[in-house]
Design a protein around this motif. Structure first.
Motif, PDB file in Angstrom:
ATOM      1  N   TYR A  86       0.465 -13.002  -7.916  1.00  0.00           N
ATOM      2  CA  TYR A  86       1.128 -13.325  -7.428  1.00  0.00           C
ATOM      3  C   TYR A  86       1.156 -14.464  -5.701  1.00  0.00           C
ATOM      4  O   TYR A  86       2.324 -13.395  -5.148  1.00  0.00           O
ATOM      5  CB  TYR A  86       0.910 -11.435  -5.955  1.00  0.00           C
ATOM      6  CG  TYR A  86       0.450 -10.121  -7.640  1.00  0.00           C
ATOM      7  CD1 TYR A  86       1.045  -9.952  -7.507  1.00  0.00           C
ATOM      8  CD2 TYR A  86      -0.907 -10.247  -7.842  1.00  0.00           C
ATOM      9  CE1 TYR A  86       1.189  -8.510  -7.986  1.00  0.00           C
ATOM     10  CE2 TYR A  86      -1.792  -9.332  -8.324  1.00  0.00           C
ATOM     11  CZ  TYR A  86      -0.587  -8.439  -8.768  1.00  0.00           C
ATOM     12  OH  TYR A  86      -0.809  -7.326  -9.443  1.00  0.00           O
ATOM     13  N   GLY A 108     -10.707 -14.711 -11.050  1.00  0.00           N
ATOM     14  CA  GLY A 108     -10.993 -13.234 -10.991  1.00  0.00           C
ATOM     15  C   GLY A 108     -11.153 -12.749 -12.533  1.00  0.00           C
ATOM     16  O   GLY A 108     -11.318 -13.453 -13.064  1.00  0.00           O
ATOM     17  N   ALA A 109     -11.334 -11.609 -12.322  1.00  0.00           N
ATOM     18  CA  ALA A 109     -11.917 -10.566 -13.506  1.00  0.00           C
ATOM     19  C   ALA A 109     -10.498  -9.683 -13.649  1.00  0.00           C
ATOM     20  O   ALA A 109      -9.055  -9.304 -14.039  1.00  0.00           O
ATOM     21  CB  ALA A 109     -13.322 -10.563 -14.089  1.00  0.00           C
ATOM     22  N   TYR A 117      -7.491 -13.115  -1.274  1.00  0.00           N
ATOM     23  CA  TYR A 117      -6.287 -13.368  -0.742  1.00  0.00           C
ATOM     24  C   TYR A 117      -5.920 -14.213   1.004  1.00  0.00           C
ATOM     25  O   TYR A 117      -4.862 -15.000   0.934  1.00  0.00           O
ATOM     26  CB  TYR A 117      -4.649 -12.289  -0.848  1.00  0.00           C
ATOM     27  CG  TYR A 117      -5.490 -11.665  -2.033  1.00  0.00           C
ATOM     28  CD1 TYR A 117      -3.638 -12.322  -2.822  1.00  0.00           C
ATOM     29  CD2 TYR A 117      -6.205 -10.783  -2.709  1.00  0.00           C
ATOM     30  CE1 TYR A 117      -3.525 -12.249  -4.538  1.00  0.00           C
ATOM     31  CE2 TYR A 117      -6.172 -10.516  -3.936  1.00  0.00           C
ATOM     32  CZ  TYR A 117      -5.029 -10.726  -4.574  1.00  0.00           C
ATOM     33  OH  TYR A 117      -4.640 -10.279  -6.513  1.00  0.00           O
ATOM     34  N   VAL A 124      -1.919 -19.398  -5.785  1.00  0.00           N
ATOM     35  CA  VAL A 124      -1.091 -20.156  -6.515  1.00  0.00           C
ATOM     36  C   VAL A 124      -1.145 -19.167  -7.942  1.00  0.00           C
ATOM     37  O   VAL A 124      -1.618 -19.108  -7.872  1.00  0.00           O
ATOM     38  CB  VAL A 124      -1.822 -21.419  -6.650  1.00  0.00           C
ATOM     39  CG1 VAL A 124      -0.889 -22.388  -7.599  1.00  0.00           C
ATOM     40  CG2 VAL A 124      -2.155 -22.125  -5.714  1.00  0.00           C
ATOM     41  N   VAL A 126      -0.061 -19.449 -11.337  1.00  0.00           N
ATOM     42  CA  VAL A 126       0.725 -20.247 -12.701  1.00  0.00           C
ATOM     43  C   VAL A 126       1.734 -19.405 -13.758  1.00  0.00           C
ATOM     44  O   VAL A 126       1.274 -18.659 -14.412  1.00  0.00           O
ATOM     45  CB  VAL A 126      -0.490 -20.413 -13.848  1.00  0.00           C
ATOM     46  CG1 VAL A 126      -0.142 -20.784 -14.504  1.00  0.00           C
ATOM     47  CG2 VAL A 126      -1.486 -21.601 -12.509  1.00  0.00           C
ATOM     48  N   GLY A 127       3.047 -19.115 -13.343  1.00  0.00           N
ATOM     49  CA  GLY A 127       4.152 -18.355 -13.501  1.00  0.00           C
ATOM     50  C   GLY A 127       3.913 -16.932 -12.854  1.00  0.00           C
ATOM     51  O   GLY A 127       2.666 -16.351 -11.986  1.00  0.00           O
ATOM     52  N   GLN A 129       3.571 -13.844 -14.163  1.00  0.00           N
ATOM     53  CA  GLN A 129       3.357 -12.447 -14.900  1.00  0.00           C
ATOM     54  C   GLN A 129       1.723 -12.692 -15.402  1.00  0.00           C
ATOM     55  O   GLN A 129       1.097 -13.894 -15.673  1.00  0.00           O
ATOM     56  CB  GLN A 129       4.009 -13.529 -16.353  1.00  0.00           C
ATOM     57  CG  GLN A 129       5.582 -13.193 -16.628  1.00  0.00           C
ATOM     58  CD  GLN A 129       6.730 -12.561 -15.847  1.00  0.00           C
ATOM     59  OE1 GLN A 129       5.495 -11.334 -16.637  1.00  0.00           O
ATOM     60  NE2 GLN A 129       7.591 -11.785 -15.238  1.00  0.00           N
ATOM     61  N   PRO A 130       1.305 -11.571 -16.100  1.00  0.00           N
ATOM     62  CA  PRO A 130      -0.451 -11.538 -16.050  1.00  0.00           C
ATOM     63  C   PRO A 130      -0.688 -11.546 -17.274  1.00  0.00           C
ATOM     64  O   PRO A 130      -0.010 -12.028 -18.050  1.00  0.00           O
ATOM     65  CB  PRO A 130      -0.360 -10.092 -15.822  1.00  0.00           C
ATOM     66  CG  PRO A 130       0.981  -9.001 -16.198  1.00  0.00           C
ATOM     67  CD  PRO A 130       2.147 -10.282 -15.641  1.00  0.00           C
ATOM     68  N   SER A 132      -4.298 -14.293 -18.258  1.00  0.00           N
ATOM     69  CA  SER A 132      -5.495 -14.774 -18.154  1.00  0.00           C
ATOM     70  C   SER A 132      -6.383 -15.994 -17.003  1.00  0.00           C
ATOM     71  O   SER A 132      -5.299 -17.092 -16.925  1.00  0.00           O
ATOM     72  CB  SER A 132      -6.345 -14.872 -19.336  1.00  0.00           C
ATOM     73  OG  SER A 132      -6.406 -16.469 -20.078  1.00  0.00           O
ATOM     74  N   ALA A 136      -5.065 -19.826 -16.559  1.00  0.00           N
ATOM     75  CA  ALA A 136      -3.928 -20.059 -15.335  1.00  0.00           C
ATOM     76  C   ALA A 136      -5.295 -21.430 -14.925  1.00  0.00           C
ATOM     77  O   ALA A 136      -4.809 -22.900 -14.740  1.00  0.00           O
ATOM     78  CB  ALA A 136      -4.699 -19.016 -14.681  1.00  0.00           C
TER      79      ALA A 136
HETATM   80  C1  LIG Z   1      -6.581  -9.924 -15.756  1.00  0.00           C
HETATM   81  S1  LIG Z   1      -6.071 -11.298 -15.018  1.00  0.00           S
HETATM   82  C2  LIG Z   1      -6.854  -9.828 -13.175  1.00  0.00           C
HETATM   83  C3  LIG Z   1      -5.662  -9.443 -12.365  1.00  0.00           C
HETATM   84  C4  LIG Z   1      -5.401  -8.287 -11.956  1.00  0.00           C
HETATM   85  N1  LIG Z   1      -4.768  -7.571 -12.236  1.00  0.00           N
HETATM   86  C5  LIG Z   1      -5.094  -8.452 -10.301  1.00  0.00           C
HETATM   87  O1  LIG Z   1      -4.642  -8.517  -9.770  1.00  0.00           O
HETATM   88  O2  LIG Z   1      -5.877  -9.588  -9.320  1.00  0.00           O
HETATM   89  C6  LIG Z   1      -7.527 -11.952 -14.463  1.00  0.00           C
HETATM   90  C7  LIG Z   1      -7.396 -13.557 -13.366  1.00  0.00           C
HETATM   91  O3  LIG Z   1      -6.695 -14.297 -14.085  1.00  0.00           O
HETATM   92  C8  LIG Z   1      -6.208 -14.990 -13.114  1.00  0.00           C
HETATM   93  N2  LIG Z   1      -4.612 -14.876 -13.371  1.00  0.00           N
HETATM   94  C9  LIG Z   1      -3.087 -14.289 -14.726  1.00  0.00           C
HETATM   95  N3  LIG Z   1      -2.541 -14.338 -14.040  1.00  0.00           N
HETATM   96  C10 LIG Z   1      -1.971 -15.478 -13.368  1.00  0.00           C
HETATM   97  C11 LIG Z   1      -1.003 -15.882 -13.086  1.00  0.00           C
HETATM   98  N4  LIG Z   1       0.068 -15.332 -13.495  1.00  0.00           N
HETATM   99  N5  LIG Z   1      -1.083 -16.851 -12.351  1.00  0.00           N
HETATM  100  C12 LIG Z   1      -2.115 -17.383 -11.791  1.00  0.00           C
HETATM  101  N6  LIG Z   1      -3.639 -16.745 -12.123  1.00  0.00           N
HETATM  102  C13 LIG Z   1      -4.102 -16.091 -12.719  1.00  0.00           C
HETATM  103  C14 LIG Z   1      -6.527 -14.533 -11.329  1.00  0.00           C
HETATM  104  O4  LIG Z   1      -7.416 -15.436 -11.430  1.00  0.00           O
HETATM  105  C15 LIG Z   1      -6.430 -13.066 -11.575  1.00  0.00           C
HETATM  106  O5  LIG Z   1      -7.566 -12.869 -10.876  1.00  0.00           O
END
Ligand SMILES: C[S@@+](CC[C@H](N)C(=O)[O-])C[C@H]1O[C@@H](n2cnc3c(N)ncnc32)[C@H](O)[C@@H]1O
Length: 174
Positions: A86, A108-109, A117, A124, A126-127, A129-130, A132, A136
């Motif tokens: 985000y 995060g996890a 936040y 920041v 990294v794109g 899109q969700p 890992s 990231a």
């Molecule tokens: C599996 S993701 C969980 C995301 C979760 N839905 C959230 O609201 O934070 C785990 C972590 O991967 C990182 N991450 C995933 N996608 C990312 C992105 N597009 N840019 C930056 N970090 C990302 C973030 O640190 C996030 O907390």
């Protein structure tokens, strides 16, 4: 620049492998230490074992109180970077971040608490899109160091000699 990675939300029953990979990427891509929320002796042991064999001075600490760590880090003049889908586009902020002396990179996890936040100097993406935390972190550190981290000599007992085929490993027996 000194880099601390803060791994939030580690759940020993399901995150062992991914938290280990966050630590491996942190070390291999130029960070100095990882702090892990939650206790997990097996993750700590396997990361320390890599440091013992492959070198460097990467440090690993689990069971930390993450709010205290963030506040202490900020109050001592360090800057906080939270990786989140985000956040702002990495290319817009990486130049500013590169000028810092000490940063803490938070990943995060599952759901990351809202106060992360707020306390972050930069959220920041990294794109947007969700994906890992491992991906990231790797992309973030690689952009931060502009690829130079891959040339680092860790000075360890074991060292890979790059080869077109097969595995060539030097055991320096230190
Ligand atoms: C599996 S993701 C969980 C995301 C979760 N839905 C959230 O609201 O934070 C785990 C972590 O991967 C990182 N991450 C995933 N996608 C990312 C992105 N597009 N840019 C930056 N970090 C990302 C973030 O640190 C996030 O907390």
């Amino acid at each position: 620049m000194r880099i601390t990675v803060l791994r939030l939300g580690h759940r020993p029953e399901r995150d062992k492998r991914i938290t280990t990979h966050v630590g491996l990427v942190a070390r291999a891509f130029g960070a100095d230490e990882i702090l892990i929320e939650g206790r997990d002796e097996s993750v700590v042991e396997s990361l320390r074992d890599v440091v013992n064999r492959w070198g460097g001075s990467f440090s690993v600490t689990d069971g930390i109180a993450w709010r205290d760590e963030l506040r202490r880090f900020r109050d001592s003049g360090g800057k906080i970077v939270h990786l989140t889908m985000y956040g702002r586009r990495i290319d817009e902020v990486i130049g500013e971040i590169r000028s810092c002396e000490r940063i803490m990179v938070v990943v995060g996890a599952e759901k990351v608490p809202p106060d992360v936040y707020d306390i972050a100097d930069w959220n920041v993406a990294v794109g947007n899109q969700p994906h890992s935390e491992v991906a990231a972190l790797a992309v973030f550190l690689d952009r931060l160091f502009m690829g130079e981290e891959l040339e680092k000599d860790f000075g360890g007992r074991l060292k890979v000699i790059p080869a077109a085929r097969g595995k060539v490993v030097l055991d320096r027996g230190l």
